[in-house]
Every structure is written in structure tokens, then in C-alpha cells.
Write a protein that holds these residues in place. Structure first.
Motif, PDB file in Angstrom:
ATOM      1  N   TYR A 130       0.849  -1.180  -0.040  1.00 20.67           N
ATOM      2  CA  TYR A 130      -0.135   0.141  -0.070  1.00 20.67           C
ATOM      3  C   TYR A 130       0.797   1.424  -0.171  1.00 20.67           C
ATOM      4  N   ALA A 131       2.023   1.066   0.521  1.00 18.93           N
ATOM      5  CA  ALA A 131       2.974   2.271   0.582  1.00 18.93           C
ATOM      6  C   ALA A 131       3.905   2.498  -0.499  1.00 18.93           C
ATOM      7  N   SER A 132       4.544   1.219  -1.101  1.00 19.40           N
ATOM      8  CA  SER A 132       5.661   1.218  -2.101  1.00 19.40           C
ATOM      9  C   SER A 132       5.656  -0.036  -2.795  1.00 19.40           C
ATOM     10  N   LEU A 133       6.899   0.093  -3.749  1.00 17.52           N
ATOM     11  CA  LEU A 133       7.177  -1.102  -4.596  1.00 17.52           C
ATOM     12  C   LEU A 133       7.491  -2.200  -3.576  1.00 17.52           C
ATOM     13  N   THR A 134       7.431  -3.605  -3.744  1.00 14.44           N
ATOM     14  CA  THR A 134       7.988  -4.510  -2.878  1.00 14.44           C
ATOM     15  C   THR A 134       9.184  -5.247  -3.511  1.00 14.44           C
ATOM     16  N   GLY A 135       9.282  -5.675  -4.798  1.00 16.53           N
ATOM     17  CA  GLY A 135      10.176  -6.460  -5.459  1.00 16.53           C
ATOM     18  C   GLY A 135       9.907  -8.077  -5.431  1.00 16.53           C
ATOM     19  N   LEU A 136       8.765  -8.141  -4.615  1.00 13.80           N
ATOM     20  CA  LEU A 136       8.064  -9.480  -4.352  1.00 13.80           C
ATOM     21  C   LEU A 136       7.748  -9.694  -6.193  1.00 13.80           C
ATOM     22  N   TRP A 137       7.584 -11.251  -6.406  1.00 13.25           N
ATOM     23  CA  TRP A 137       6.848 -11.375  -7.408  1.00 13.25           C
ATOM     24  C   TRP A 137       6.409 -13.019  -7.695  1.00 13.25           C
ATOM     25  N   VAL A 138       5.419 -13.367  -8.241  1.00  9.37           N
ATOM     26  CA  VAL A 138       4.899 -14.667  -8.832  1.00  9.37           C
ATOM     27  C   VAL A 138       4.921 -14.495 -10.214  1.00  9.37           C
ATOM     28  N   THR A 139       5.708 -15.444 -10.853  1.00  9.61           N
ATOM     29  CA  THR A 139       5.848 -15.474 -12.299  1.00  9.61           C
ATOM     30  C   THR A 139       5.786 -17.046 -12.708  1.00  9.61           C
ATOM     31  N   ASP A 140       5.536 -17.283 -13.904  1.00  8.14           N
ATOM     32  CA  ASP A 140       5.463 -18.737 -14.804  1.00  8.14           C
ATOM     33  C   ASP A 140       4.276 -19.396 -14.073  1.00  8.14           C
ATOM     34  N   VAL A 141       3.185 -19.003 -13.643  1.00  5.34           N
ATOM     35  CA  VAL A 141       2.293 -19.595 -13.476  1.00  5.34           C
ATOM     36  C   VAL A 141       1.790 -20.784 -14.259  1.00  5.34           C
ATOM     37  N   SER A 142       1.424 -21.835 -13.887  1.00  2.00           N
ATOM     38  CA  SER A 142       1.293 -23.183 -14.860  1.00  2.00           C
ATOM     39  C   SER A 142      -0.437 -23.112 -14.987  1.00  2.00           C
ATOM     40  N   VAL A 143      -0.700 -23.981 -15.962  1.00  2.00           N
ATOM     41  CA  VAL A 143      -2.078 -24.231 -16.391  1.00  2.00           C
ATOM     42  C   VAL A 143      -2.789 -24.587 -15.088  1.00  2.00           C
ATOM     43  N   ALA A 144      -4.246 -24.391 -14.806  1.00  2.00           N
ATOM     44  CA  ALA A 144      -4.897 -24.760 -13.531  1.00  2.00           C
ATOM     45  C   ALA A 144      -5.138 -26.521 -13.631  1.00  2.00           C
ATOM     46  N   GLY A 145      -4.950 -26.722 -12.284  1.00  2.00           N
ATOM     47  CA  GLY A 145      -5.101 -28.081 -12.059  1.00  2.00           C
ATOM     48  C   GLY A 145      -4.687 -28.394 -10.687  1.00  2.00           C
ATOM     49  N   ALA A 146      -5.195 -29.459 -10.368  1.00  2.00           N
ATOM     50  CA  ALA A 146      -4.763 -29.995  -8.860  1.00  2.00           C
ATOM     51  C   ALA A 146      -3.569 -29.800  -8.276  1.00  2.00           C
ATOM     52  N   LEU A 147      -2.471 -29.750  -9.246  1.00  2.00           N
ATOM     53  CA  LEU A 147      -1.025 -29.423  -8.853  1.00  2.00           C
ATOM     54  C   LEU A 147      -0.692 -28.363  -9.881  1.00  2.00           C
TER      55      LEU A 147
END
Length: 184
Positions: A130-147
């Protein structure tokens, strides 16, 4: 805040991390910006209790424990980051809902390939605090599935201050090749 699950706290780079569906697997990842503000990542699939969800995939929750509740629409205690970007329709749901006036969730809210595979400081939605950039990321998310799988990055604080980076700066001095963890 949580109580029902102990998430895996991401402290560096995780490549191809497994994210099993949450209905029968107590799996979640926590990307921490501060002691009270963080993002939780879980895989919600249409099974069991979740069988009536409108869509399946990775849900990313923005949590700020300094907030008492969700009454401030611009700064919530817990907020789903809707993968489709743009207007966050869950933020202004009303019933009955005229077209384009929000909803109770849809197929485009979870992250999954090919719809939306990245959540960084520069994507829409973004992983900014809410106050700034974080440098965190989530990338290369796969196709939806149980795993499902995804890559996670949580840069360490430098002198107590978070230093935002991007995926192309992975080989900066604070991250060594040994800290690049690949999950089989």
C-alpha cells in the motif's frame, strides 16, 4: 491472522514451486513485505468445498494486518488480487448487479496459464504494498489443475530496508547461484 495453515515463507527465489490444491492440501506460500503486510498464494480448484467456485487457479491474497477490517475500499485488511486486472470487480459488488457493476467472482479472478501468469510490481494487478514497491513476484504460473507450479521471489531486506528488484536482476550481489532453489 491465519491460524488454520502454516504457509511456506518465501525468503529467496523458488523455481517451479509446487502449489497443490487447497481443498485437501494445507499448502500456501507467503511473500512478506513487512511484519504486517504480505501476500498469500494458494491453489483453489473446483472440488469439495470449493466445487462451486466460478474458476480455478492460483489466488493471491493481499493482507495488511494493520487494518481493522475491509471497510476502506482503497486499503483493505484482506483483498483478492483479481488476475484480470483493470477494475477490481469484487471491490464494488452490489445486488442486483447491473452489467459491469462488479460481481461475486468470475473465471478471470484466479491466475493460470494462459490467462495471467505473472504478478509483479509492474503487472496489472501488481504486488505493490500500500505504501511502495515490494520487489516480490509470482511468475510462470502453470495451467490450472490439482497441482500447479509457479516461480516466487522474495528479496531479502538490505540493512532493514526492502530493495525491489526485477526478474532480470536475479544475479545481483545479494542473490548467489546457491540461493536459486529449484523445486522438483
Amino acid at each position: 491472522m491465519l491460524g488454520w495453515i502454516t504457509p511456506t515463507v518465501v525468503t529467496s527465489y523458488l523455481n517451479n514451486a509446487p502449489v497443490a490444491q487447497a481443498e485437501t492440501n494445507p499448502v500456501a506460500y507467503k511473500l512478506t513485505y513487512s511484519a504486517t503486510e504480505y501476500f498469500l498464494v494458494e491453489n483453489r480448484e473446483k472440488m469439495g468445498y470449493d466445487s462451486f467456485l466460478p474458476g480455478s487457479g492460483i489466488l493471491i491474497w493481499h493482507v495488511d494486518e494493520t487494518m481493522p477490517d475491509n471497510t476502506d475500499e482503497t486499503h483493505k485488511m484482506v483483498d483478492v488480487e483479481e488476475a484480470h486486472g483493470g477494475i477490481q470487480e469484487l471491490d464494488f459488488w452490489s445486488w442486483p448487479s447491473p452489467p459491469g457493476d462488479g460481481n461475486e467472482g468470475d473465471l478471470q479472478d484466479p491466475f493460470y496459464s494462459p490467462l495471467k501468469t505473472a504478478f509483479t510490481d509492474t503487472t496489472d494487478p501488481n504486488c505493490q504494498a500500500y505504501a511502495s514497491l515490494t520487489g516480490l513476484w509470482v511468475t510462470d504460473v502453470s495451467v490450472a489443475g490439482a497441482l500447479m507450479t509457479a516461480d516466487f521471489l522474495s528479496p531479502p531486506p538490505v540493512g532493514g530496508v526492502w530493495v525491489p528488484i526485477n526478474k532480470f536482476q536475479l544475479l545481483t550481489p545479494w542473490i548467489s547461484a546457491a540461493s536459486l532453489i529449484t523445486v522438483a
